[in-house]
Each structure stands twice: as C-alpha cells, then as structure tokens.
Enzyme design. Structure first.
Site, PDB file in Angstrom:
ATOM      1  N   HIS A  90     -14.959  12.363  -3.217  1.00 52.36           N
ATOM      2  CA  HIS A  90     -15.943  13.017  -2.350  1.00 52.36           C
ATOM      3  C   HIS A  90     -16.998  13.761  -3.171  1.00 52.36           C
ATOM      4  CE1 HIS A  90     -17.077  14.576   1.609  1.00 52.36           C
ATOM      5  NE2 HIS A  90     -17.402  15.683   0.969  1.00 52.36           N
ATOM      6  N   HIS A 100     -17.721  13.362   8.320  1.00 52.10           N
ATOM      7  CA  HIS A 100     -16.587  14.264   8.490  1.00 52.10           C
ATOM      8  C   HIS A 100     -15.485  13.480   9.196  1.00 52.10           C
ATOM      9  CE1 HIS A 100     -16.136  18.875   8.183  1.00 52.10           C
ATOM     10  NE2 HIS A 100     -16.261  18.318   7.007  1.00 52.10           N
TER      11      HIS A 100
END
Lengths: 721, 226
Positions: free
Chosen positions: A42, A88
C-alpha cells in the site's frame, strides 16, 4: 528478532535481512513497525512500481504528477485542479459504514493538503451478487458511509459507478475520488522548506484505531479474518474533518504553513518519513507530545491510523498565530518535533530514542519486485447462436439486471448540490461542477470494464479509458487527465500479475493517444478471499473541462420530434462481451471471443466531431453508448415522459457495444448541417429514429412506456431490499 | 433603500457560502457573514441560519447551535419584527431555539434524501408573496432529519394561524412521492405566528442561478424585497 514477529509484520525474511545488514544492529520493535508500515504494498508499491513508471505522467498542463498527495493540472488563469482516487476496499468489507466513510475522509484530506478546496467527490463501488444478505448489508453500509461523510462535510457527490458481479462477493470494492480547486500560486507540497522548522500536529487526538491498517490492506483475506481484523478499521468523524479542512485552508491562505502532509495510511510514521524524504532532510519527533485519546505505547502511536489528523511544518515565529486560528476552529494543535539536517528519522519517547533510522533505508531501499507474469492465451473466435433470442427477452434481461437499472436509490443518499455549483446531477454520463466565481466547469467520470479486461487486459483497458473519455465528450467536456485505482487480486499469481502488467500497458497506450496523463493514483492488490480473485478492476477517474458552462450538453432528451443519430462503430454481436454475458449467451469467461482491437484514432476523430457539433449548438442532447448498447443509452436519456421510436436492421444491434459510440439528438432543421458536417469529416452516422411522447417503439413494435420506465426507475430499490 | 442581510456560520455549517452568494446575487445589498461566537448582529433586514451539520449534529440536529452566543441576538432580531430564515439545519435550529413550533425527525425511510423536490405555498406570508397559488416550485432537498412533526394541537394552531408556508407536492413528471419525507401534512416550511420567521427544509439557495436546474428559489428573496 524472532521470525514469527517479522512475518507478523508482513515482511519477508529476505526483506528483513536487507534491513538488518544495512543497519548492522538489531531493530527496536518500533522500528520493525515502521518497516512494516512503509514496506508494504500500500505504501511502497513494491509490485507495481516497475510498471507504473511506464505511464505518461506529464504534459503541458500538468503542474504536479504522481508522488504528492494529489495530482494538479492547470486550468488557465490562476486556477488549478487537484484530484485523486483512492481505495478503501478491505476496511469497507470488514465494516462497510466506517470503512467507506473514512475512505471519503482520506481522499478529501489528500486534496486539501495541497491547499485545494474540495469541490466534488465521485466513487466507484462494486459488490457481489445481490441475492446474498451479505451483499445487501454491504451495499447499505457503504452507501450510507459515503453519504454520511460527504454530506456532513458538505462536498457534493457528483457521480460514479455501482456494479454487481459475483467475483466481488467477498471482496467489495470502494474507490473514492475527490476533486479540488486550488489557486496555482498557492499550492502546498509535502516538502519542508527549512531546517529548524517546527513539526506540528493538527487535528483529532490519536487512538488505537487503524493500527496496522496499511499492512492489512496489503493482505489476502480468509473469511475467519473478518472479525479479528475489525479493530483495524478506522472510525471517521466528518464534523472534525470539516473543522480541520476549514482550519487548514485558513492557515494556508494566511501563509502560515510551509508544508503539509496528511496522516493517512500508516499515520504519523508515513507522513513524517515522506516529509523527510521529499525534503532530503531529517525529522526529530517527540512522541510524548502527540495528543492522545487514551494511553498508548510508542509503537501504537507510530502505527495508529486515527482519522482527521495532519502534520505540518511551520516557521517558529508563526507558532502563536497558528495556534490562534486553530483554537477558533476548536482543533487540537501541538508542536511535536523539528526538521533536522541529519537525514534521519528519529522518534523519542520517555527521553529515549525508540527509532533512529536513516531516511534512505526506509524509502530509497524499499523493495521493488519484478514478479513473474503470464500473457493470456490468444482466444479462438467462434459464432454464437442468437437465433432463439427475442427482442422482448432482451429488454427484460436488462430490466431485471441491477447493473442496468436507474441507481437513484444510491445517488439520492448523497448530497449532490451543496456548494451551489453543481450543474449536472449524478446518474448522467459525467458529473459537472462550476469553478466558483468563474464560467469554467470541470467534468469527471469514473469507469471500469472488468469483463473486458479479464478477456483481454491490454485492449480491455483501452476500452475502459475510452469509456471515461466518451462520458466526458458526450457532455462537451474536454478530457484532460487521469487518476487511476488499480484493484487486482494477488500479484503472486502470474496470471493476475499478467493482467496488471498488460492493463497498465493499455492505460499507457490510451492515455498517450488521448493526451490525458496519469497524475495520481492508487494500487490495491490481494483482493481475493478464499482463493476467489476479483476480476481485474483498474478504475479510471478522468477529469476534463469546458471554459464556458453554457456550452455543455445534457444527457437528457430535449424535445419531441427531434431526430436520433448514432455515431461510432458497432462491435459485432459475437464480440460484444456484455451483450453475450447479460443476454445469457455466454456464461464462462473462457467462452468469450477476443475483443476487437479498439482504434483510438477513430475514437478521437468521432470525439472531435461531437465536440465541434456541440460548439455549433447542433446537439440537443448526447449520451455515450456503453454496456447495454443503444437501448440502454436511450433509456438513460428519457426525460419528462419523452420516449423514442427507432428502426434498425436487426434488433440485436440495439444491444451491442460500440467503439466511439454516441447517441445524439438533433433538431430536424439542423439535420442537413449535421449530416453534411459528418460526411465531410468522414464520420459515418446512422439515423435511427426520433423522440416521441410517452412511447417506446422498436421496428414498429410498440412497448408500454410506463411499464418499462417504472421498472427502470423503481426496480433497483425493490431488488435490493 | 437597499436590502441588508446576514448569514450566521456555525462550526459545521456547510451552506453558509451558498447562502451568502444567494443573498449577494439577489438582493444586491450589503451582506454580512457572522461567526457564531460573536455577540452582536448588525441591523439587517434578513438573517439566514444556513444548512449544514452545525456541531456535527451531535446530541440532536440544531441542538448545540441553538445555545451559541449569537443566538440571543438572533432572537432579538426576530422579536424586532425583522426577517429570519432558517434553511434545512437552520430550520432545525429554529425549532430548537423555540422560535418555531414542532420538530424535525428522521425521514420516513430513515435515509438521507438528496434530490429535487417539489413544493407549493400553503398560506400567504411575506416570504412567498411572489409565488402564485398552486405554482409548483422545484427546489433541492438534502437532509436526513427533515420529517416535520408536531402534536395535533400544535398542528391545529399552525393551520388556524395560517403558519404553514410550504407543503411538498408532486411535480409534473416527477417520480417522487407527494410527501417526500413523511412530514405531517406534507409540511415543508412553517412560520412563527407573526410570520417574520420562516423555517424550510428545501434549499432555495441551490435553485437560483441560470446554471442551476431550477431558478424557483429566487421567488423567496423577490417576495421579501417586493
């Protein structure tokens, strides 16, 4: 340090050895935490970096490309547009309401960190099949969460997409995009300017929420994980974000801030390390000064992902003024450290240095992998049997498929008109807002065609970019730049890795051709649960503009009697993937024929025709043709009980997909002008019919207008409840 | 004589800028923006309490804002017989202050509603003078708690005193229900007894510019100025 602890932190033993060798000493647990946060997918894009570097990221209008909190493009005069999309996904599956809400919160912070005032949000959400209770729960929670956050902070949600497909059953996707307006001479960057500048903490107190969120986002799921991981989901407070946004924008416009960085994924760790790395300086932070919600260890403070927090650098002399402004907005503020010239990241707690690392090892030496990938096999082409398919059934198949129905149920839960500058409302081909106080408008669209990309990642990605492009063109918006969100399953599978690599190539090809550079983006990998990978879902957010708001097109029918023309080239019915899938002709992914090669020059040629005709005021309304073909495009255009009468050689043509496909509505009196213009440009067109009152007529067959429209408008809510 | 007005900003207000633009563009007069902690209010003809989520809707929508420092001045302004308009969250604040009757509870379907709605005037007052009887206005709503509720005695009072300013209705081609959020008697806006204070859920400040979907929101300011 024991192996189990290292693996728990998401590092491989090889990666750990690199660190160990560099430092030539053991790591503190806090330091291990930092590497865990900074070396995961990420934060450091270790799998995708090699390929992302190939993307075009610059042209004459790019002010800031990838690498900052958001990309910024030039909109002439002193106007800049900052925008970015971010995922998300995992949090929204574990806790749909807070997961999606904080997704919106995070992307908005990325925008106002640049000094830009957010003016619009969009989203791209995907769920599994609605037949399961779980999907209904996720859909409700996600839509509620997105709405709750955006409505409260008061940024209009102007569009997006919402799709349902079985591979998302255990991996729903939530990608949120935000667009902001910034004065070009007042853009803020994360790079600190001076040694000795104060590092200040602004915003909510730090709590236990979201510890290890970023490494969770880089993990494969199993179903049992779900409950265990729930404490890793952050909890958002949009009211606090509103105060934070107003406070930060006031500080920035008062010239009191040197640089700013949002504490997003991996919280204070990531924001301070980025700051040091960008400025080629060091940071020294005292963790005892961090405002806390509850007693926390140094390790927890470093990794907390509590929301609504910012890190800024200010000149010492401004300390008092900054405090005053933030007090007015009732925001916590604390000086927690200093910019140093050591090029080291130092965190102290209880008078002890718990972290003391060179910036270089954390950022520059972060791993980068060249993972193995396979190129999909060439598909054999075959003819499908369309003989049994009837027009009535094709219509019913669309009207019983959530993906084709009007999604007002979703959009109506979002405030789309706050800020008073919204021109188009959601549900149209692109969302459009005015730049406050000017005549300029910004249009934006989010799109992805996962089915196309699974069939042929390279061509499929070109189609995805082209779809966004068409969405803007249909409104007479000039496409300018792209943000992307690459959602894929595990890259450790060479087939998935192949999809990633080839779709990035497709993105590159299309972006170069359309001159729409990629200025920001996000990668979300490991979207698979119980060995079921999601379809490749590289979502595109495209932004464009028109300098004159009076020139934009509507997508809705204008007047009874006007003619309906089709531009573009129909894909053959054997090569229209959504037609085959949604009309239940092909079921298995291996059955599909290869995609037709998309001619991007042809896309541009037709797009220019639409733009020119729009400027000539010859187009009364226009919509692009995508999934569901002409028929679906016409349904979306109906307005004030206006329907359509069309004639085509074969009714199946109405459901086929298109390249460069547009439906345009023109007045009879402009027919000569429009058709001779198109002929001159060498653009073929098809006159298929006209707008009629309260009717739908196909090849002289009449359908009940109100029955079809009622299903189209109201059945979404019936099916999902 | 030019028309003077003011907009109060609370922490969490998010339609304050929209209201300021609305007033500037339509009144062409002086417009003030007043922070909630101020203790004095300039002498103006109209005060707007704007929409948004004042104080994050904590406790109850409008409850915290109704205790702000500026509110004493707002009440004085209203008692002086000058105009006070509460839009959306502003309406909620007015009921919490007690300047208006009733309360705004959650929408019937328990979901936020952000869409166009249609209203028409019920009883005449200075806020809707320029609107014809049975004229249907298209104005956006954006609220979670806009379902007007009051007990039957209060409802009778509102009717007898002709305090109901607007009610929801069906638009010509609209797909929406007649009573969009379940309000008692489809009430979209009410006034106080003296009819100088109006609270309404729809946002007229989002329906006045040429590029807005509708310009019907102009009629309220036009009514006040005429």
């Amino acid at each position: 340090m024991n192996e189990e602890l290292i693996l728990q932190h998401g590092l491989t033993l090889d990666e750990f050895q690199v660190i160990r060798k560099y430092l030539n000493r053991d790591l503190s647990i806090e330091e291990l935490g930092i590497f865990s946060a900074m070396w995961n997918e990420h934060c450091c894009y270790k799998t995708s970096k090699k390929w992302l570097k190939k993307l075009p990221t610059d042209n004459e209008i790019v002010i800031q490309g990838p690498g900052e909190n958001a990309g910024v493009i030039d909109l002439k005069d002193n106007d800049g547009i900052a925008f970015k999309i971010e995922s998300h996904n995992h949090p929204s599956y574990i806790e749909p309401f807070n997961g999606s809400a904080t997704g919106v919160g995070g992307i908005l912070r990325d925008i106002f960190t640049m000094g830009a005032r957010p003016i619009a949000t969009l989203d791209s959400i995907r769920f599994g099949l609605i037949e399961t209770e779980k999907t209904k729960y996720l859909l409700n929670g996600v839509v509620h969460g997105i709405g709750h956050y955006g409505n409260c902070i008061g940024i209009p949600n102007i569009g997006g997409e919402c799709e349902f497909e079985s591979t998302y059953d255990f991996n729903n996707l939530v990608n949120a995009m935000a667009v902001g307006h910034v004065q070009k001479d007042k853009i803020f960057y994360s790079k600190p300017k001076s040694i000795g500048g104060l590092i200040v903490y602004i915003g909510s107190k730090t709590g236990k929420d979201g510890i290890h969120g970023a490494s969770m986002a880089s993990d494969v799921f199993s179903e049992e994980d779900e409950d265990e991981k729930r404490p890793s989901v952050q909890v958002g407070d949009p009211f606090m974000e509103k105060l934070l946004m107003e406070g930060c924008l006031e500080l920035m416009s008062s010239g009191l801030i040197e640089s700013m960085q949002d504490m997003g994924a991996a919280g204070i760790t990531s924001s301070s390390v980025e700051m040091a790395s960008k400025g080629n300086v060091g940071v020294h932070i005292n963790l005892d000064k961090v405002p806390l919600r509850q007693p926390l260890s140094a390790y927890e403070i470093l990794l907390s992902e509590s929301q609504e927090r910012m890190l800024a650098v200010i000149d010492k002399k401004n300390n008092h003024k900054v405090r005053e402004i933030l007090q007015k907005w009732q925001i916590d503020y604390e000086v927690i450290g200093e910019i140093t010239d050591t090029k080291r990241v130092v965190f102290e707690s209880n008078n002890k240095k718990v972290v003391d690392l060179p910036v270089e090892i954390i950022v520059d030496d972060a791993p980068e992998y060249d993972r193995e990938f396979y190129i999909p096999r060439k598909r054999k082409n075959k003819d499908f049997d369309f003989s049994k398919i009837k027009l009535e059934d094709m219509i019913i198949n669309l009207l019983t498929n959530l993906n084709y129905l009007d999604k007002s149920w979703v959009f109506d839960q979002y405030d789309s008109t706050v800020m008073g500058d919204t021109i188009r409302e959601p549900g149209q081909s692109s969302g459009i807002v005015k730049i406050h106080g000017t005549q300029k408008v910004i249009g934006a669209s989010t799109d992805c065609n996962p089915l196309y990309i699974r069939i042929n990642p390279y061509e499929g990605m070109k189609y995805t970019v082209a779809e966004s492009y068409r969405n803007l063109i249909a409104c007479n918006i000039n496409p300018l730049a792209i943000t992307n969100n690459l959602n894929f399953a595990s890259p450790l599978d060479p087939n998935i890795m192949g999809e990633l690599v080839l779709s990035i190539h497709g993105l590159k090809t299309a972006a170069v051709k359309f001159n729409t550079p990629i200025v920001s983006g996000n990668v979300s990998l490991y979207n698979q649960t119980n060995e079921i990978p999601i379809k490749p879902t590289p979502v595109i957010g495209m932004v464009g503009s028109n300098m004159d708001l009076n020139k934009i097109n509507t997508n809705k029918f204008c007047e009874i009697g006007n003619k309906i023309l089709i531009l573009g080239k129909q894909l053959t019915k054997n090569c229209s993937p959504y037609l085959l899938q949604d009309q239940k002709i092909a079921f298995n992914i291996c059955e599909f024929n290869d995609l037709e090669v998309l001619d991007l020059d042809f896309e541009k040629k037709i797009a220019n025709c639409v733009l020119e005709l729009s400027d000539l005021k010859c187009i009364m309304s226009c919509n692009d043709i995508s999934r569901g073909g002409i028929f679906s495009a016409l349904l979306k255009m109906q307005y004030k009980n206006m329907g359509f009468r069309v004639k085509v050689p074969d009714p199946i043509d109405l459901f086929c997909e298109y390249s460069a496909g547009y439906v345009i509505e023109i007045r009879s009196k402009d027919f000569e002008e429009v058709t001779s213009f198109l002929t001159k440009k060498g653009a073929e067109y098809l006159e298929i019919g006209e707008i009629i009152k309260e009717g739908i007529e196909i090849n002289s067959k009449k359908f009940d207008y109100f029955d079809i429209m009622n299903k189209y408008r109201n059945d979404f809510e019936k099916i999902i409840s | 004589m030019s028309f003077k007005s003011a907009v109060i900003t609370f922490p969490g207000s998010n339609c304050d800028r929209d209201a300021l633009c609305y007033l500037k563009d339509l009144t062409k007069g002086e417009v003030h923006n007043i922070w909630h902690e101020e203790t004095s209010l300039p002498k103006v003809d109209l005060v707007i309490l704007p929409g948004g989520f004042s104080f994050g809707d904590y406790l109850r929508s409008g409850a915290m804002a109704s205790k702000s420092k500026i509110i004493d001045e707002v009440v004085k302004h209203a008692n002086d017989n000058r105009y006070l308009l509460g839009i959306c969250n502003g309406f909620q604040i007015l009921t919490e202050i007690g300047l208006l009757e009733g309360a705004l509870i959650r929408n019937k379907k328990l979901k936020f509603l952000g869409k166009n709605c249609f209203i028409k005037k019920k009883f005449k007052n200075n806020f809707n003078l320029s609107i014809k009887d049975n004229q249907i206005l298209q104005i956006p709503i954006a609220h979670n708690e806009g379902n007007f509720y009051c007990d039957i005695e209060t409802l009778n009072l509102l009717k007898n005193n002709e305090q109901i300013a607007f009610e929801y209705c069906k638009g010509e081609f609209s797909n929406t229900e007649e009573n969009i959020n379940g309000s008692i008697e489809a009430i979209a806006g009410i006034t106080n007894k003296k009819k100088n204070v109006l609270g309404m859920m729809p946002h007229p400040e989002r329906a006045y510019s040429d590029f807005h979907q509708s310009q019907d929101g102009r009629l309220i300011i036009e009514s006040l100025i005429s």
